[in-house]
Every structure is written in C-alpha cells, then in structure tokens.
Scaffold this motif. Structure first.
Motif, PDB file in Angstrom:
ATOM      1  N   ILE A 190       8.249   2.839   5.001  1.00 50.48           N
ATOM      2  CA  ILE A 190       9.638   2.520   4.664  1.00 50.48           C
ATOM      3  C   ILE A 190      10.485   3.787   4.647  1.00 50.48           C
ATOM      4  CG2 ILE A 190      11.171   1.738   2.804  1.00 50.48           C
ATOM      5  CD1 ILE A 190       8.999  -0.302   2.075  1.00 50.48           C
ATOM      6  N   TYR A 191       9.968   4.816   3.991  1.00 49.50           N
ATOM      7  CA  TYR A 191      10.718   6.072   3.902  1.00 49.50           C
ATOM      8  C   TYR A 191      10.823   6.765   5.260  1.00 49.50           C
ATOM      9  CZ  TYR A 191      11.439   6.276  -1.139  1.00 49.50           C
ATOM     10  OH  TYR A 191      11.891   6.045  -2.421  1.00 49.50           O
ATOM     11  N   ALA A 192       9.787   6.660   6.100  1.00 52.13           N
ATOM     12  CA  ALA A 192       9.818   7.301   7.412  1.00 52.13           C
ATOM     13  C   ALA A 192      10.894   6.686   8.298  1.00 52.13           C
ATOM     14  CB  ALA A 192       8.448   7.187   8.082  1.00 52.13           C
ATOM     15  N   SER A 196       3.074   9.047  -5.493  1.00 53.54           N
ATOM     16  CA  SER A 196       2.322   9.650  -6.595  1.00 53.54           C
ATOM     17  C   SER A 196       2.324   8.748  -7.822  1.00 53.54           C
ATOM     18  CB  SER A 196       2.921  11.016  -6.949  1.00 53.54           C
ATOM     19  OG  SER A 196       2.259  11.575  -8.063  1.00 53.54           O
ATOM     20  N   ARG A 197       3.503   8.231  -8.168  1.00 51.97           N
ATOM     21  CA  ARG A 197       3.617   7.347  -9.333  1.00 51.97           C
ATOM     22  C   ARG A 197       2.892   6.024  -9.077  1.00 51.97           C
ATOM     23  NH1 ARG A 197       3.232   6.139 -14.300  1.00 51.97           N
ATOM     24  NH2 ARG A 197       4.728   4.634 -15.108  1.00 51.97           N
ATOM     25  N   TRP A 198       2.993   5.508  -7.862  1.00 51.99           N
ATOM     26  CA  TRP A 198       2.336   4.249  -7.504  1.00 51.99           C
ATOM     27  C   TRP A 198       0.826   4.391  -7.666  1.00 51.99           C
ATOM     28  CZ3 TRP A 198      -1.143   2.770  -3.685  1.00 51.99           C
ATOM     29  CH2 TRP A 198      -1.228   1.389  -3.447  1.00 51.99           C
ATOM     30  N   SER A 253      11.216  12.094  -2.013  1.00 46.73           N
ATOM     31  CA  SER A 253      11.287  10.782  -2.659  1.00 46.73           C
ATOM     32  C   SER A 253      10.028   9.980  -2.374  1.00 46.73           C
ATOM     33  CB  SER A 253      12.514  10.004  -2.158  1.00 46.73           C
ATOM     34  OG  SER A 253      13.705  10.615  -2.586  1.00 46.73           O
ATOM     35  N   ALA A 254       9.576   9.994  -1.127  1.00 46.80           N
ATOM     36  CA  ALA A 254       8.353   9.276  -0.763  1.00 46.80           C
ATOM     37  C   ALA A 254       7.168   9.806  -1.550  1.00 46.80           C
ATOM     38  CB  ALA A 254       8.099   9.403   0.736  1.00 46.80           C
ATOM     39  N   ASN A 255       7.067  11.133  -1.667  1.00 45.07           N
ATOM     40  CA  ASN A 255       5.958  11.730  -2.417  1.00 45.07           C
ATOM     41  C   ASN A 255       6.007  11.336  -3.889  1.00 45.07           C
ATOM     42  OD1 ASN A 255       4.922  13.012  -0.161  1.00 45.07           O
ATOM     43  ND2 ASN A 255       6.033  14.921  -0.530  1.00 45.07           N
ATOM     44  N   THR A 307       0.825  -1.203   0.000  1.00 45.90           N
ATOM     45  CA  THR A 307       0.000   0.000   0.000  1.00 45.90           C
ATOM     46  C   THR A 307       0.864   1.261   0.000  1.00 45.90           C
ATOM     47  OG1 THR A 307      -0.070   0.183   2.415  1.00 45.90           O
ATOM     48  CG2 THR A 307      -1.714  -1.250   1.366  1.00 45.90           C
ATOM     49  N   ALA A 308       0.211   2.388  -0.253  1.00 51.47           N
ATOM     50  CA  ALA A 308       0.907   3.675  -0.193  1.00 51.47           C
ATOM     51  C   ALA A 308       1.447   3.901   1.221  1.00 51.47           C
ATOM     52  CB  ALA A 308      -0.038   4.805  -0.594  1.00 51.47           C
TER      53      ALA A 308
END
Length: 222
Positions: A85-87, A215-217, A209-211, A78-79
C-alpha cells in the motif's frame, strides 16, 4: 475482541465495513476465520442488511473471501500488504507533489500554510487524533492542487486503507514530532517550488511511515 461503537458519522454500512476492516487488518479476525452475519449484526445491534452490504464491500477490497454455500471468510492482512500500500502510494504521491508544485497558486499555498500551522499546534499538544485529521486535510489539499481527478481518486482510496491501519494499529503513536517534521519538509519544498526536494521528502516520509506501521503491527502480533 476490542469493543467498537457506531458513531453515526458515516452511513451504517460504511461504519460496519470500517469496524470489520480494522479487525481484519489488526488480526482480531484470524486469516480464514468465518464471519457470520447474524453474530456481527447482534453484536453491533444493527440489522443484517448493513452487515451484508459491508461484507460485499470487503470482498471487493479483497479483505474477505466469499465461498458459495460456505460463507465469507477473513483473508487476513500481512506486513507485505502494508508495504505494498505504501509503495504504490509513494509512487503516485511523488507524481502528485510534482504536479501540485507546477499548478500551485497563492490560495493553495496559503491553505497549506494554515494546515501545517494547525498540525504544529496539535503536535505540540500531543493531540494525535486531531493531528492525523489535519494530516489528512494537508494531504488532500496537495491532491486537489494537482487538478487531476484520477490522482485524487487513486490516492484517496489508498488513504482510506492507511486511515484504517492507523486507527487500528497506531492509536498510541509516540512519534508525533517526527511525523510533523516530515510533513513540514514536504511543505517547505512545495512553497520553494523545488520538485526534486519535494519528491525526496515524500519518499522519505512514506518509507518511514511504512516502517512505523509494520513495526507496530508486528508488535501487536506477538
């Protein structure tokens, strides 16, 4: 379903696991979809053994779920998983960059300089795959500069997930210059020995990077 070809760059089990990991992350396998060893082995033209071992690995990673007498099922991605992961990576990398600055040497700074120059070259030529590889080398150098095996192990584990997400989602990344500039700010802060500026540069880079990835996902899910 997207065609994946075994490259021989990793062990057979690792390659099969990576193919399945990307498919789960990008939604090629729907949440709850049953994955069948025989079918995947036939598709990839491998024996059942590496597929079975790959299943075990992905169950450990919580990307698949095994139900006795029923088999293995995709758990989906999921998003929120991507942001988690990024956090976690953001928190650990801020500590990493601080330790890297405190333990930096002329040799490690020279290596970072060489890597950022290579990244600049690949950015200018829009060679995204090579840029991402150089990007990983740059990050790994910072991890090694901490001289902490625990930080290295933790961040390289998260980096493997990020690489899978990137390969599966950001194949057509169009923000190479932005990505390079974010890394260049991290490099400048490290060479200046400015811990707070380096931590802030890492924080901004990983949140952007997370955004980008989320967004692409989401676009791919439409």
């Amino acid at each position: 379903m997207q065609k994946h070809i075994l490259t021989g760059e990793l062990s057979l089990t690792e390659e099969v696991a990576e193919i399945l990991r990307i498919r789960i992350i990008t939604g090629e396998y729907a949440m709850g979809e049953k994955l069948v060893e025989n079918k995947i082995a036939a598709e990839l033209k491998v024996s059942r053994t590496p597929v079975r071992d790959a299943f075990r690995q992905l169950v450990k990673e919580k990307l698949m779920e095994y139900t006795p007498n029923k088999g293995c099922f995709a758990r989906g991605f999921t998003a929120e998983d991507i942001r988690d992961i990024y956090a976690v990576r953001e928190a650990v990398e801020q500590l990493a960059v601080e330790w890297a600055i405190n333990k930096r040497t002329e040799e490690s700074l020279a290596l970072l300089k060489e890597q950022i120059e290579v990244m600049g070259l690949y950015t200018a030529k829009k060679m995204n795959e090579k840029l991402f590889t150089a990007n990983d080398a740059f990050n790994n150098t910072i991890y090694q500069m901490t001289e902490s095996r625990f930080i290295v192990q933790a961040l390289q584990t998260y980096q493997e997930y990020i690489q899978s997400v990137r390969r599966g989602i950001l194949a057509g990344e169009e923000t190479l210059q932005e990505i390079f500039e974010e890394h260049f700010r991290i490099y400048e802060a490290i060479t200046a020995g400015d811990v707070e500026r380096a931590r802030e540069a890492v924080r901004k880079h990983l949140r952007k990077s997370a955004n980008r990835v989320v967004s692409r996902w989401r676009e791919m899910k439409r």
